[in-house]
Design a protein around this motif. Structure first.
Motif, mmCIF file in Angstrom:
data_model
loop_
_atom_site.group_PDB
_atom_site.id
_atom_site.type_symbol
_atom_site.label_atom_id
_atom_site.label_comp_id
_atom_site.label_asym_id
_atom_site.label_seq_id
_atom_site.Cartn_x
_atom_site.Cartn_y
_atom_site.Cartn_z
ATOM 1 N N GLY A 105 12.738 3.850 17.496
ATOM 2 C CA GLY A 105 13.939 4.187 16.112
ATOM 3 C C GLY A 105 14.311 2.880 15.460
ATOM 4 N N LYS A 106 13.737 1.779 15.676
ATOM 5 C CA LYS A 106 14.142 0.555 14.998
ATOM 6 C C LYS A 106 13.093 0.018 14.422
ATOM 7 C CE LYS A 106 18.107 0.498 17.008
ATOM 8 N NZ LYS A 106 19.510 0.689 15.895
ATOM 9 N N PRO A 107 13.054 -0.874 13.184
ATOM 10 C CA PRO A 107 12.226 -1.455 12.625
ATOM 11 C C PRO A 107 11.421 -2.295 13.419
ATOM 12 C CG PRO A 107 14.180 -2.267 11.686
ATOM 13 C CD PRO A 107 14.483 -1.354 12.697
ATOM 14 N N TRP A 108 10.059 -2.350 13.374
ATOM 15 C CA TRP A 108 9.195 -3.082 13.970
ATOM 16 C C TRP A 108 8.274 -3.860 13.163
ATOM 17 C CZ3 TRP A 108 3.529 -2.552 14.865
ATOM 18 C CH2 TRP A 108 3.085 -3.497 15.891
ATOM 19 N N LEU A 109 7.338 -3.328 12.156
ATOM 20 C CA LEU A 109 6.667 -4.051 11.321
ATOM 21 C C LEU A 109 6.854 -3.640 9.925
ATOM 22 C CD1 LEU A 109 4.028 -5.646 11.062
ATOM 23 C CD2 LEU A 109 2.726 -3.652 11.450
ATOM 24 N N ALA A 110 6.899 -4.574 8.965
ATOM 25 C CA ALA A 110 6.548 -4.149 7.679
ATOM 26 C C ALA A 110 5.389 -5.009 7.079
ATOM 27 C CB ALA A 110 8.045 -4.740 6.680
ATOM 28 N N THR A 111 4.563 -4.284 6.439
ATOM 29 C CA THR A 111 3.434 -5.011 5.855
ATOM 30 C C THR A 111 2.709 -4.298 4.815
ATOM 31 O OG1 THR A 111 1.020 -5.903 6.687
ATOM 32 C CG2 THR A 111 1.468 -3.708 7.469
ATOM 33 N N GLY A 112 1.891 -4.932 4.191
ATOM 34 C CA GLY A 112 1.192 -4.533 2.966
ATOM 35 C C GLY A 112 0.023 -5.459 2.310
ATOM 36 N N SER A 113 -0.600 -5.137 1.581
ATOM 37 C CA SER A 113 -1.782 -6.126 1.056
ATOM 38 C C SER A 113 -2.065 -5.492 -0.302
ATOM 39 C CB SER A 113 -2.898 -5.924 2.091
ATOM 40 O OG SER A 113 -4.004 -6.841 1.469
ATOM 41 N N PRO A 114 -2.286 -6.406 -1.414
ATOM 42 C CA PRO A 114 -3.154 -6.126 -2.402
ATOM 43 C C PRO A 114 -4.605 -5.649 -2.158
ATOM 44 C CG PRO A 114 -2.068 -8.154 -2.866
ATOM 45 C CD PRO A 114 -2.134 -7.879 -1.138
ATOM 46 N N GLY A 115 -5.434 -4.971 -2.928
ATOM 47 C CA GLY A 115 -6.960 -4.745 -2.645
ATOM 48 C C GLY A 115 -7.450 -3.531 -3.101
ATOM 49 N N GLY A 116 -6.778 -2.680 -3.806
ATOM 50 C CA GLY A 116 -7.433 -1.396 -4.564
ATOM 51 C C GLY A 116 -7.514 -0.471 -3.544
ATOM 52 N N ASP A 117 -8.524 -0.030 -3.380
ATOM 53 C CA ASP A 117 -9.052 1.125 -2.487
ATOM 54 C C ASP A 117 -8.731 0.533 -1.046
ATOM 55 O OD1 ASP A 117 -9.207 3.702 -3.994
ATOM 56 O OD2 ASP A 117 -11.075 2.605 -4.682
ATOM 57 N N ASP A 118 -9.040 -0.577 -0.916
ATOM 58 C CA ASP A 118 -9.134 -1.405 0.444
ATOM 59 C C ASP A 118 -7.805 -1.541 0.962
ATOM 60 O OD1 ASP A 118 -10.943 -2.439 2.447
ATOM 61 O OD2 ASP A 118 -10.516 -4.684 1.675
ATOM 62 N N GLN A 119 -6.600 -1.273 0.365
ATOM 63 C CA GLN A 119 -5.404 -1.510 0.918
ATOM 64 C C GLN A 119 -5.045 -0.778 2.279
ATOM 65 O OE1 GLN A 119 -1.723 -1.429 -1.799
ATOM 66 N NE2 GLN A 119 -3.130 -1.696 -3.767
ATOM 67 N N CYS A 120 -5.347 0.364 2.347
ATOM 68 C CA CYS A 120 -5.197 1.167 3.580
ATOM 69 C C CYS A 120 -5.913 0.617 4.824
ATOM 70 C CB CYS A 120 -5.529 2.480 3.456
ATOM 71 S SG CYS A 120 -4.276 3.471 2.545
ATOM 72 N N MET A 121 -7.073 0.214 4.249
ATOM 73 C CA MET A 121 -7.916 -0.434 5.270
ATOM 74 C C MET A 121 -7.270 -1.785 5.864
ATOM 75 S SD MET A 121 -11.936 0.551 3.857
ATOM 76 C CE MET A 121 -11.498 1.057 2.228
ATOM 77 N N ARG A 122 -7.074 -2.534 5.219
ATOM 78 C CA ARG A 122 -6.372 -3.926 5.403
ATOM 79 C C ARG A 122 -5.263 -3.963 6.384
ATOM 80 N NH1 ARG A 122 -7.230 -7.342 -0.217
ATOM 81 N NH2 ARG A 122 -9.451 -7.146 -0.330
ATOM 82 N N THR A 123 -4.329 -2.923 5.821
ATOM 83 C CA THR A 123 -3.110 -2.707 6.745
ATOM 84 C C THR A 123 -3.344 -1.834 7.989
ATOM 85 O OG1 THR A 123 -2.451 -0.856 5.470
ATOM 86 C CG2 THR A 123 -1.320 -2.721 4.515
ATOM 87 N N MET A 124 -4.102 -0.968 7.994
ATOM 88 C CA MET A 124 -4.629 -0.242 9.179
ATOM 89 C C MET A 124 -5.143 -1.308 10.197
ATOM 90 S SD MET A 124 -7.113 2.930 9.984
ATOM 91 C CE MET A 124 -8.616 2.176 9.852
ATOM 92 N N GLN A 125 -6.096 -1.989 9.833
ATOM 93 C CA GLN A 125 -6.903 -3.235 10.650
ATOM 94 C C GLN A 125 -5.513 -4.078 11.159
ATOM 95 O OE1 GLN A 125 -10.720 -4.814 9.434
ATOM 96 N NE2 GLN A 125 -10.239 -3.313 7.589
#
Length: 583
Positions: free
Chosen positions: A464-484
Motif C-alpha cells: 500500500g506504499k509507493p515502492w518504485l517510480a520509473t519510466g523510459s523514452p524509447g517509443g514502442d520499446d518503453q514498456c519493455m525497458r520499464t518491465m525489464q
C-alpha cells in the motif's frame, strides 16, 4: 545466468540515496532544478513542473512546451494513485476523409503541422499545481525563464540533434529559433530562447494580474492565457497560415484529464499504469503472462528468459493494437484484459521452443460477463518503414512526505513536427502520425481524439506504499525497458542502478505505433553484452537476431523507496545523459 556477486557490486553510476527527497530525469540540469524546488520547501508536484519546464529546453529534441504527456502521481495525504492524461487531441478538421482526399491516403509522419496534436503538458502543469502543489507559476517557472533568457551550455547530444535535424531547416521559424545557419553548434555553446522566455512571462503576468482572486484563480488565468488567450490565438493563426489544421477552438476546448489508473498484482507488487490513450497497460498484460513462470529458475538474460519475455510482449502488444485507445472513443475491456484467467489462456500460446512470427490478439471479451466480441479490424503491415523507437523524455520526483510523481513528456520524434510556432519559442509534438486510417480500429483518427501513444509511466506500490517510480523514452520499446527494470529488481534482486544498467533486449515483432504500423516478424534486438551462446540459442528458436551496441537499448531513470527504512534510492541510465540526485 544470475549476476555474479562481484559484478553485482559494480555499476557505472552509484545509487544516489537520501532520507528526504529524490529526483531523476533525462538531464542533469532539470534534475538540479527539481532539487532546488524541493530544497526551497516545494513538494514533489511543484518540483515536477519546474523540472519539466527546464527539461523542455535542455532535452529539447525529445520534449518541450508543445509535448504531450502521461503522468502518475501518488498523493500521500489521500493514500491514492492518480493518473493524469495529458495526451494531445487531433484538430477538429483532422478526419480520415480529409487525409484520403488531401494527403494521398497517408498520415503525415514526423514532419509538418499535419502530424501534430494539441500540446498537453501546460495543462498538466496546471493540474499538478492546482490540485496538489503549493507554489505559483512564477515560482516554478523562474528557473526555466532564467535559462531561456540567459542561456545554457548545450550538451554534445543536443548540439548534434540540432545540427542533424533536416526537417527544421525547411521552416523559417525553426531556422530562426535554432540559428540554423552555416555554423554548427558545439557542445558547450550557449543556447538562448528569448521567445520562450516571453511566452512563460506572459503566463506569469496573467497569474500576477489575477492574484487578488486567490491562488486557484491566478493559476487558472496563467493556464488559460496559453489555451484560451493571446498565446492560443497566435498558435491558431500560425497554424492556418502554414498549412496546419489547428484552429483556436482546438486549444480553447482542450483539457488534460484526471483518470483512475489500471493495475495488476505481480507477486505482491501492485503495478499501476495510465488507462487511456497510451500503451502502458500492455506491460500489465505481459506481467500477467510472465507471473506464470519461474523466472528466477530460468536465469537472468538466459535464452529461455529472453525468449519467454519476448513472446509475452508479442502477445501483449497484439492486444495493445486491437484494444487500447482513447477511452472517450474506444471501449477497453479491462476486466478481461487484466484478468488472471485471460492470462492463463494466453500463456498457452507461448511455445518454449519456437519464436512466434504471427500477429495474435486475443478475445478478452470472453472474460467480461455479458460482453459481445468487439471484432475490431487490424492495421498491421509487414512491409514499409515505421520507426519503433522515437524520442521522449522522463522525470521522477519523490518528496519528504512521500508524494511521488512519474512523468513522461514527449515530442514523439526529434523536434516533433519540426515547425517552431511563430515567435512562441516551441515546437508541437508530432503524435498525430500514430493514428490509424482504418475505420473501426481502436486508434482510428477522429476529431478531438487522443492517439494511443507509446508514452507510459510506471508507479509500483508494495503493501500500500509507493515502492518504485520509473519510466523510459524509447517509443514502442518503453514498456519493455520499464518491465525489464522492474523484473531485474523483483525477480533477480538487483538494486535500482543495477536494474537500469543490466543488458537489455527488445523486439519489433509487433505493429509499430507510427504510420504505416509495420511489424517485423521474429525480430529480436540484443545489446552486445548478451553472451554469444545466448544469441545462438535464441536464433535456434527462430528469432531473427539484430545486435545493438553494448549500451544502446535504454534511457531509464527511477526512484525506489525502501519499505523498511524509508530510504530513497535514485538511479539514472549511463546510456544517456540521465542524472539522479537525493538528500
Amino acid at each position: 545466468m544470475l549476476l555474479t556477486p562481484v559484478f553485482a557490486q559494480q555499476t557505472m553510476r552509484p545509487v544516489v540515496r537520501g532520507r528526504q527527497y529524490a529526483a531523476a530525469s533525462m538531464k542533469p540540469e532539470s534534475t538540479q532544478v527539481a532539487e532546488q524546488i524541493l530544497r526551497a520547501g516545494g513538494n514533489a508536484f511543484d518540483a515536477a513542473v519546474a523540472c519539466q519546464a527546464v527539461l523542455a529546453q535542455v532535452d529539447a529534441a525529445s520534449n518541450g512546451v508543445g509535448s504531450d504527456a502521461v503522468i502518475l502521481i501518488y498523493d500521500a495525504r489521500a493514500g491514492k494513485v492518480v493518473s493524469i492524461n495529458a495526451e494531445g487531441t487531433a484538430p477538429k478538421l483532422a478526419t480520415i476523409e480529409w487525409f484520403r482526399k488531401n494527403h494521398g491516403g497517408k498520415l503525415a509522419v514526423d514532419d509538418t503541422l499535419l502530424a501534430g496534436t494539441v500540446p498537453g503538458v501546460v495543462d498538466s502543469w496546471y493540474l499538478l499545481l492546482d490540485r496538489w502543489g503549493t507554489m505559483s507559476f512564477a515560482d516554478v517557472l523562474a528557473p526555466a525563464i532564467d535559462i531561456a533568457e540567459n542561456g545554457f551550455p548545450l550538451s554534445i547530444r543536443l548540439a548534434g540533434a540540432i545540427n542533424g535535424s533536416r526537417k527544421m531547416r525547411k521552416y523559417p521559424s525553426s531556422v530562426k529559433l535554432y540559428s540554423l545557419g552555416s555554423r554548427k553548434w558545439q557542445g558547450g555553446d550557449i543556447f538562448k530562447n528569448p521567445d520562450l522566455a516571453r511566452t512563460f512571462k506572459r503566463m506569469v503576468e496573467a497569474e500576477r494580474e489575477n492574484a487578488g482572486k486567490g491562488r486557484r484563480e491566478a493559476l487558472r488565468a496563467a493556464r488559460d492565457r496559453f489555451y484560451k488567450g493571446d498565446i492560443a490565438r497566435e498558435m491558431a493563426q500560425f497554424s492556418e497560415a502554414n498549412g496546419g489544421l489547428f484552429r483556436y477552438e482546438d486549444f480553447a476546448s482542450y483539457t488534460a484529464k484526471i483518470e483512475e489508473p489500471v493495475w495488476v498484482d505481480y507477486r505482491g507488487y501492485r503495478v499501476y499504469k495510465n488507462p487511456s490513450a497510451n500503451q502502458g497497460p500492455a506491460e500489465l498484460f505481459a506481467l500477467n503472462l510472465l507471473e506464470g513462470y519461474d523466472l528466477k529458475a530460468l536465469g537472468h538474460n538466459s535464452a529461455a528468459y529472453i525468449h519467454t519475455s519476448t513472446e509475452a510482449i508479442k502477445l501483449a502488444m497484439a492486444d495493445r493494437d486491437k484494444y487500447l485507445g482513447d477511452m472517450d472513443f474506444t471501449p477497453i475491456p479491462y476486466e478481461g484484459l487484466l484478468s488472471k484467467d485471460y492470462a492463463r489462456e494466453r500463456r498457452k500460446l507461448i511455445d518454449p521452443d519456437r519464436a512466434s512470427l504471427e500477429y495474435r490478439p486475443g478475445v478478452p471479451e470472453k472474460f467480461v460477463p455479458g460482453m459481445e466480441p468487439l471484432n475490431r479490424p487490424a492495421d498491421v503491415r509487414m512491409a514499409g518503414q515505421a520507426d519503433h523507437f522515437g524520442d521522449t523524455s522522463y522525470l521522477a520526483v519523490a518528496d519528504k512526505d512521500r508524494n511521488v510523481v512519474t512523468f513522461t513528456p514527449s515530442l514523439h520524434t526529434g523536434f516533433g513536427t519540426g515547425v517552431a510556432m511563430g515567435e512562441l519559442g516551441f515546437i508541437f509534438n508530432c503524435r498525430g502520425d500514430y493514428y490509424s486510417l482504418v475505420e473501426g480500429h481502436a486508434n482510428a483518427l477522429a476529431p478531438g481524439k487522443r492517439p494511443r501513444s507509446t508514452l507510459q509511466s510506471t508507479l509500483v506500490l508494495k503493501d500500500g506504499k509507493p515502492w518504485l517510480a520509473t519510466g523510459s523514452p524509447g517509443g514502442d520499446d518503453q514498456c519493455m525497458r520499464t518491465m525489464q527494470t522492474f523484473l531485474n529488481m523483483v525477480e533477480f534482486g538487483m538494486n535500482v542502478q543495477q536494474a537500469i544498467e543490466a543488458a537489455r533486449w527488445t523486439t519489433r515483432s509487433l505493429p509499430a505505433s507510427p504510420f504505416p504500423h509495420t511489424m517485423y516478424p521474429g525480430d529480436l534486438g540484443l545489446e552486445e553484452r548478451i553472451p554469444e551462446a545466448v544469441r545462438k540459442a535464441l536464433a535456434a528458436k527462430g528469432h531473427k537476431i539484430k545486435m545493438s551496441g553494448p549500451w544502446s537499448l535504454g534511457s531509464n531513470a527511477a526512484i525506489v523507496i525502501d519499505p523498511v527504512t524509508g530510504v530513497l534510492g535514485a538511479g539514472a541510465d549511463p546510456r544517456v545523459d540521465a542524472y539522479a540526485l537525493a538528500w
